[in-house]
Design a protein around this motif. Structure first.
Motif, PDB file in Angstrom:
ATOM      1  N   PRO A  85     -11.086   0.427  42.984  1.00 57.86           N
ATOM      2  CA  PRO A  85     -12.094  -0.958  42.774  1.00 57.86           C
ATOM      3  C   PRO A  85     -13.487  -0.752  42.549  1.00 57.86           C
ATOM      4  O   PRO A  85     -14.041   0.158  43.136  1.00 57.86           O
ATOM      5  CB  PRO A  85     -11.653  -1.747  44.174  1.00 57.86           C
ATOM      6  CG  PRO A  85     -10.608  -1.158  45.016  1.00 57.86           C
ATOM      7  CD  PRO A  85     -10.477   0.341  44.261  1.00 57.86           C
ATOM      8  N   SER A  86     -14.244  -1.563  41.677  1.00 57.00           N
ATOM      9  CA  SER A  86     -15.452  -1.683  41.490  1.00 57.00           C
ATOM     10  C   SER A  86     -16.093  -2.888  41.783  1.00 57.00           C
ATOM     11  O   SER A  86     -15.375  -4.021  41.844  1.00 57.00           O
ATOM     12  CB  SER A  86     -15.821  -1.014  40.079  1.00 57.00           C
ATOM     13  OG  SER A  86     -15.320  -2.048  39.128  1.00 57.00           O
ATOM     14  N   PHE A  87     -17.560  -2.963  41.667  1.00 62.30           N
ATOM     15  CA  PHE A  87     -18.056  -4.247  41.722  1.00 62.30           C
ATOM     16  C   PHE A  87     -17.716  -5.242  40.532  1.00 62.30           C
ATOM     17  O   PHE A  87     -18.002  -6.266  40.804  1.00 62.30           O
ATOM     18  CB  PHE A  87     -19.799  -4.047  41.867  1.00 62.30           C
ATOM     19  CG  PHE A  87     -19.900  -3.876  43.343  1.00 62.30           C
ATOM     20  CD1 PHE A  87     -20.025  -4.501  44.423  1.00 62.30           C
ATOM     21  CD2 PHE A  87     -20.582  -2.393  43.524  1.00 62.30           C
ATOM     22  CE1 PHE A  87     -20.343  -4.348  45.733  1.00 62.30           C
ATOM     23  CE2 PHE A  87     -20.858  -2.013  45.086  1.00 62.30           C
ATOM     24  CZ  PHE A  87     -20.767  -3.169  46.059  1.00 62.30           C
ATOM     25  N   SER A  88     -17.354  -4.701  39.495  1.00 62.94           N
ATOM     26  CA  SER A  88     -17.319  -5.546  38.233  1.00 62.94           C
ATOM     27  C   SER A  88     -15.808  -6.253  38.626  1.00 62.94           C
ATOM     28  O   SER A  88     -15.588  -7.194  37.974  1.00 62.94           O
ATOM     29  CB  SER A  88     -17.037  -4.420  37.100  1.00 62.94           C
ATOM     30  OG  SER A  88     -15.766  -3.612  37.233  1.00 62.94           O
ATOM     31  N   ASP A  89     -15.104  -5.900  39.546  1.00 60.05           N
ATOM     32  CA  ASP A  89     -13.730  -6.780  40.105  1.00 60.05           C
ATOM     33  C   ASP A  89     -14.146  -7.940  41.052  1.00 60.05           C
ATOM     34  O   ASP A  89     -13.194  -8.536  41.242  1.00 60.05           O
ATOM     35  CB  ASP A  89     -12.879  -5.784  40.633  1.00 60.05           C
ATOM     36  CG  ASP A  89     -12.363  -4.545  39.883  1.00 60.05           C
ATOM     37  OD1 ASP A  89     -12.001  -4.799  38.574  1.00 60.05           O
ATOM     38  OD2 ASP A  89     -12.450  -3.161  40.104  1.00 60.05           O
ATOM     39  N   MET A  90     -15.235  -7.682  41.434  1.00 66.46           N
ATOM     40  CA  MET A  90     -15.717  -8.855  42.693  1.00 66.46           C
ATOM     41  C   MET A  90     -15.247 -10.148  42.268  1.00 66.46           C
ATOM     42  O   MET A  90     -14.768 -10.960  42.836  1.00 66.46           O
ATOM     43  CB  MET A  90     -17.127  -8.663  42.974  1.00 66.46           C
ATOM     44  CG  MET A  90     -17.467  -9.508  44.180  1.00 66.46           C
ATOM     45  SD  MET A  90     -19.254  -9.710  44.800  1.00 66.46           S
ATOM     46  CE  MET A  90     -19.676  -8.015  45.038  1.00 66.46           C
ATOM     47  N   LYS A  91     -15.665 -10.694  41.036  1.00 63.88           N
ATOM     48  CA  LYS A  91     -15.266 -12.277  40.695  1.00 63.88           C
ATOM     49  C   LYS A  91     -13.999 -12.482  40.439  1.00 63.88           C
ATOM     50  O   LYS A  91     -13.771 -13.490  40.328  1.00 63.88           O
ATOM     51  CB  LYS A  91     -16.091 -12.260  39.436  1.00 63.88           C
ATOM     52  CG  LYS A  91     -15.722 -11.598  38.132  1.00 63.88           C
ATOM     53  CD  LYS A  91     -16.662 -11.985  36.900  1.00 63.88           C
ATOM     54  CE  LYS A  91     -16.302 -11.116  35.645  1.00 63.88           C
ATOM     55  NZ  LYS A  91     -16.523  -9.723  36.102  1.00 63.88           N
ATOM     56  N   HIS A  92     -13.208 -11.536  40.336  1.00 64.18           N
ATOM     57  CA  HIS A  92     -11.870 -11.895  40.281  1.00 64.18           C
ATOM     58  C   HIS A  92     -10.927 -11.426  41.663  1.00 64.18           C
ATOM     59  O   HIS A  92      -9.731 -11.828  41.812  1.00 64.18           O
ATOM     60  CB  HIS A  92     -11.247 -10.665  39.262  1.00 64.18           C
ATOM     61  CG  HIS A  92     -11.781 -10.842  37.744  1.00 64.18           C
ATOM     62  ND1 HIS A  92     -11.504 -12.348  36.975  1.00 64.18           N
ATOM     63  CD2 HIS A  92     -12.405  -9.905  37.285  1.00 64.18           C
ATOM     64  CE1 HIS A  92     -12.366 -11.937  36.092  1.00 64.18           C
ATOM     65  NE2 HIS A  92     -12.619 -10.592  35.983  1.00 64.18           N
ATOM     66  N   LEU A  93     -11.516 -10.689  42.669  1.00 63.89           N
ATOM     67  CA  LEU A  93     -10.972 -10.408  43.978  1.00 63.89           C
ATOM     68  C   LEU A  93     -11.243 -11.333  45.067  1.00 63.89           C
ATOM     69  O   LEU A  93     -12.085 -11.252  45.994  1.00 63.89           O
ATOM     70  CB  LEU A  93     -11.215  -8.952  44.211  1.00 63.89           C
ATOM     71  CG  LEU A  93     -11.024  -7.750  43.530  1.00 63.89           C
ATOM     72  CD1 LEU A  93     -11.336  -6.611  43.889  1.00 63.89           C
ATOM     73  CD2 LEU A  93      -9.189  -7.865  43.696  1.00 63.89           C
ATOM     74  N   HIS A  94     -10.801 -12.764  44.512  1.00 68.28           N
ATOM     75  CA  HIS A  94     -11.103 -13.782  45.786  1.00 68.28           C
ATOM     76  C   HIS A  94     -10.472 -13.615  47.089  1.00 68.28           C
ATOM     77  O   HIS A  94     -11.153 -14.035  47.944  1.00 68.28           O
ATOM     78  CB  HIS A  94     -10.514 -15.082  44.893  1.00 68.28           C
ATOM     79  CG  HIS A  94     -11.052 -15.384  43.669  1.00 68.28           C
ATOM     80  ND1 HIS A  94     -12.195 -16.068  43.450  1.00 68.28           N
ATOM     81  CD2 HIS A  94     -10.469 -15.246  42.221  1.00 68.28           C
ATOM     82  CE1 HIS A  94     -12.393 -16.353  42.334  1.00 68.28           C
ATOM     83  NE2 HIS A  94     -11.701 -15.582  41.549  1.00 68.28           N
ATOM     84  N   TYR A  95      -9.345 -13.011  47.158  1.00 70.57           N
ATOM     85  CA  TYR A  95      -8.800 -12.981  48.451  1.00 70.57           C
ATOM     86  C   TYR A  95      -9.459 -11.577  49.300  1.00 70.57           C
ATOM     87  O   TYR A  95      -9.765 -12.011  50.447  1.00 70.57           O
ATOM     88  CB  TYR A  95      -7.211 -12.880  48.383  1.00 70.57           C
ATOM     89  CG  TYR A  95      -6.536 -12.715  49.572  1.00 70.57           C
ATOM     90  CD1 TYR A  95      -6.252 -13.894  50.243  1.00 70.57           C
ATOM     91  CD2 TYR A  95      -6.034 -11.517  50.444  1.00 70.57           C
ATOM     92  CE1 TYR A  95      -5.686 -14.275  51.615  1.00 70.57           C
ATOM     93  CE2 TYR A  95      -5.453 -11.700  51.508  1.00 70.57           C
ATOM     94  CZ  TYR A  95      -5.268 -13.169  52.081  1.00 70.57           C
ATOM     95  OH  TYR A  95      -4.584 -13.174  53.308  1.00 70.57           O
ATOM     96  N   ILE A  96      -9.869 -10.873  48.579  1.00 67.74           N
ATOM     97  CA  ILE A  96     -10.537  -9.599  49.235  1.00 67.74           C
ATOM     98  C   ILE A  96     -12.065 -10.348  49.937  1.00 67.74           C
ATOM     99  O   ILE A  96     -12.516 -10.225  50.991  1.00 67.74           O
ATOM    100  CB  ILE A  96     -11.041  -8.697  48.360  1.00 67.74           C
ATOM    101  CG1 ILE A  96      -9.702  -7.974  47.978  1.00 67.74           C
ATOM    102  CG2 ILE A  96     -11.925  -7.673  49.067  1.00 67.74           C
ATOM    103  CD1 ILE A  96      -8.949  -7.149  49.072  1.00 67.74           C
ATOM    104  N   ARG A  97     -12.596 -11.430  49.063  1.00 62.26           N
ATOM    105  CA  ARG A  97     -13.916 -11.920  49.466  1.00 62.26           C
ATOM    106  C   ARG A  97     -13.664 -12.920  50.721  1.00 62.26           C
ATOM    107  O   ARG A  97     -14.490 -13.023  51.506  1.00 62.26           O
ATOM    108  CB  ARG A  97     -14.696 -12.539  48.233  1.00 62.26           C
ATOM    109  CG  ARG A  97     -15.010 -11.588  47.410  1.00 62.26           C
ATOM    110  CD  ARG A  97     -15.709 -12.382  45.840  1.00 62.26           C
ATOM    111  NE  ARG A  97     -16.437 -13.275  46.052  1.00 62.26           N
ATOM    112  CZ  ARG A  97     -16.590 -14.464  45.437  1.00 62.26           C
ATOM    113  NH1 ARG A  97     -15.805 -14.526  43.883  1.00 62.26           N
ATOM    114  NH2 ARG A  97     -17.483 -15.381  45.539  1.00 62.26           N
TER     115      ARG A  97
END
Length: 511
Positions: free
Chosen positions: A332-344
């Motif tokens: 995973p990278s920070f570019s995935d942050m906007k798509h990883l809603h459940y992780i957030r």
């Protein structure tokens, strides 16, 4: 009568007079539990879980009530409405801190989180907002990703030493962000020992009743030769200052010479120092005191690992999201942050469910005030029952006691409110944590990397039954989980290989 006995009599009489003057006038004070003469409610508070006492009294006295802690009035705020009314709508009156004589002397009155509301606080706050704000927080993505990788590698290969790996990664991340210090490999690193000793020294100074002067502030007026606590604190301040100034000036000198250097808090601070009108000593202590943020991050990660151990359904749902968004061919990278809603959502829920500071840091009033007809005098300490707010069913619903990241997601599986933390772990009003964006980023990439790489499960007994960790915690300065262990295994065939390759590449670049 001896001199020491005379002092005791004078102090007791003074306390009685102060108490009488404060509580026998015609002003209407907030209700609260009846206590002992002079000592008030000191012995009625459960020091192991004070929020439990507050919850009990809330049922009797309402969303806001007042305690008498040996003559010091303390307001306890138990609802979101009261917190917003006082800490946000009246922030100019409620944004200072109580007096902590020992900790203040120890830090030369330059510890931003503990600093009284005033000009120095405002200058330090502005400088911190620039160097740690949401726009510049991306500058630290690289070190945060690297430490997330190193932590994941460590836990996967040595799950029995997970506590060491969490602490090492948290310390390394913070030292790199503040000073561009390369990753430490051992907790016996002199820089780590120095910083941890300072945090421990300040933490002990903040413990209620650790020093008599905290209970009887009048003792702070005694001459220096009669105040060993002050002599010791001022000596330690000088020693700490020398180290902090050396660390900051080594970075500032590179800026003055026009030399390129990696992004760091101190580098940004050196660049903007004149704009904020801060001395080298003030800059040095501002950077040094922000180090304590690593303790918050490491505490949250400990609770996260406990949650994954006892809530496998949450872990499984996170694995599904990671497979869908990231896949199994890369980390995973920070570019995935906007798509990883459940992780957030997991990050938010860990901070809510087991908040590191269950009562936050107390505020103090800077002038007299009235709230709903009740008088609140200048110098009143105001504490928020954050743990109670995080269990408030009016805010979080009937399942507020449960660990459920889905509460932050809408029907489409996306974060409901991108502009809200969804919890109160970072404080209130102008005293909201300056490093919250950096902290959220560290937690996100670390949690995403760990869950991408491995499955976490409870330790087994000889009969095959799982040993579930104790859900209770231990209260010091931070609310920590009790010691526990867990097992790890790579989540898919290539996970361990990819983690090892990325770790080897990192070592190669550092060599």
């Amino acid at each position: 009568m001896t001199l020491s006995n005379t002092w005791v009599v004078v102090l007791l009489v003074s306390l009685i007079v102060i108490f009488a003057l404060r509580y026998t006038n015609d002003k209407k004070y907030l209700p609260g539990p009846r206590g002992l003469p002079i000592l008030g409610n000191v012995f009625q508070l459960d020091l192991d879980k004070p929020w439990g006492s507050y919850a009990k009294w809330e049922k009797i006295y309402g969303d806001i009530f007042q305690l008498n802690m040996a003559g010091q009035p303390v307001l306890v705020l138990n609802s979101q409405k009261v917190v917003e009314d006082l800490f946000e709508k009246r922030s100019s009156k409620y944004s200072s801190r109580p007096q902590w004589p020992v900790a203040s002397e120890l830090t030369g009155y330059m510890d931003l989180p503990l600093l009284q509301y005033g000009e120095l606080y405002r200058r330090m706050r502005r400088a911190s907002n620039i160097a740690l704000g949401i726009k510049i927080s991306s500058n630290y993505y690289c070190v945060q990703s690297q430490q997330a990788l190193m932590l994941t590698h460590g836990i996967l290969s040595q799950p029995d030493r997970w506590g060491f790996h969490v602490q090492r990664a948290s310390i390394s991340t913070m030292l790199s962000i503040l000073y561009d210090i390369p990753p430490i490999q051992s907790l016996s690193d002199p820089r780590a020992i120095f910083m941890e000793n300072l945090v421990d020294r300040i933490s002990k100074a903040l413990l209620p009743g650790a020093y008599l002067v905290e209970i009887l502030p009048i003792l702070s007026r005694l001459p220096l030769f009669l105040s060993k606590w002050k002599r010791d604190a001022q000596r330690d301040f000088r020693n700490y200052s020398k180290v902090f100034e050396d660390m900051f000036r080594s970075i500032k000198e590179k800026f003055v010479k026009g030399e390129e250097q990696p992004d760091s808090f101190s580098a940004t601070l050196a660049e903007t120092q004149k704009r904020h009108g801060m001395s080298d000593l003030e800059c040095a202590w501002l950077a040094g005191m922000l180090y304590a943020g690593q303790e918050t991050t490491s505490t949250v990660l400990k609770w996260f690992l406990l949650c994954m151990t006892i809530f496998p359904h949450v872990q499984e749902k996170a694995h599904q999201e990671l497979d869908r968004v990231v896949g199994r061919g890369r980390l995973p990278s920070f570019s995935d942050m906007k798509h990883l809603h459940y992780i957030r959502a997991i990050v938010k829920e860990v901070l809510r469910w087991q908040v590191p500071l269950p009562l936050g840091l107390p505020h103090a009033t800077t002038e007299d005030d009235y709230y709903e007809g009740y008088f609140i005098r200048k110098g009143t300490v105001c504490t928020v029952n954050v743990m109670g707010l995080h269990r408030d069913q009016q805010i979080y619903g009937p399942d507020a006691d449960e660990f459920r990241p889905d509460r932050y997601l809408n029907d489409e599986g996306m974060i409901k409110d991108e502009n809200s933390d969804g919890h109160f772990a970072y404080g209130f009003g102008p005293r909201t944590c300056v490093g919250r964006h950096v902290a959220n980023n560290s937690l996100f990439i670390t949690i995403a990397t760990i869950l991408w790489a491995m499955t976490i499960s409870p330790v087994k007994e000889t009969n095959g039954n799982s040993i579930k960790p104790d859900l209770g915690g231990e209260l010091g300065i931070f609310w920590q989980p009790k010691p526990f262990n867990f097992l790890t295994k790579p989540r898919f065939d290539d996970a361990e290989i990819l983690i090892q390759q990325a770790r080897d590449d990192l070592n190669y670049r550092d060599s």
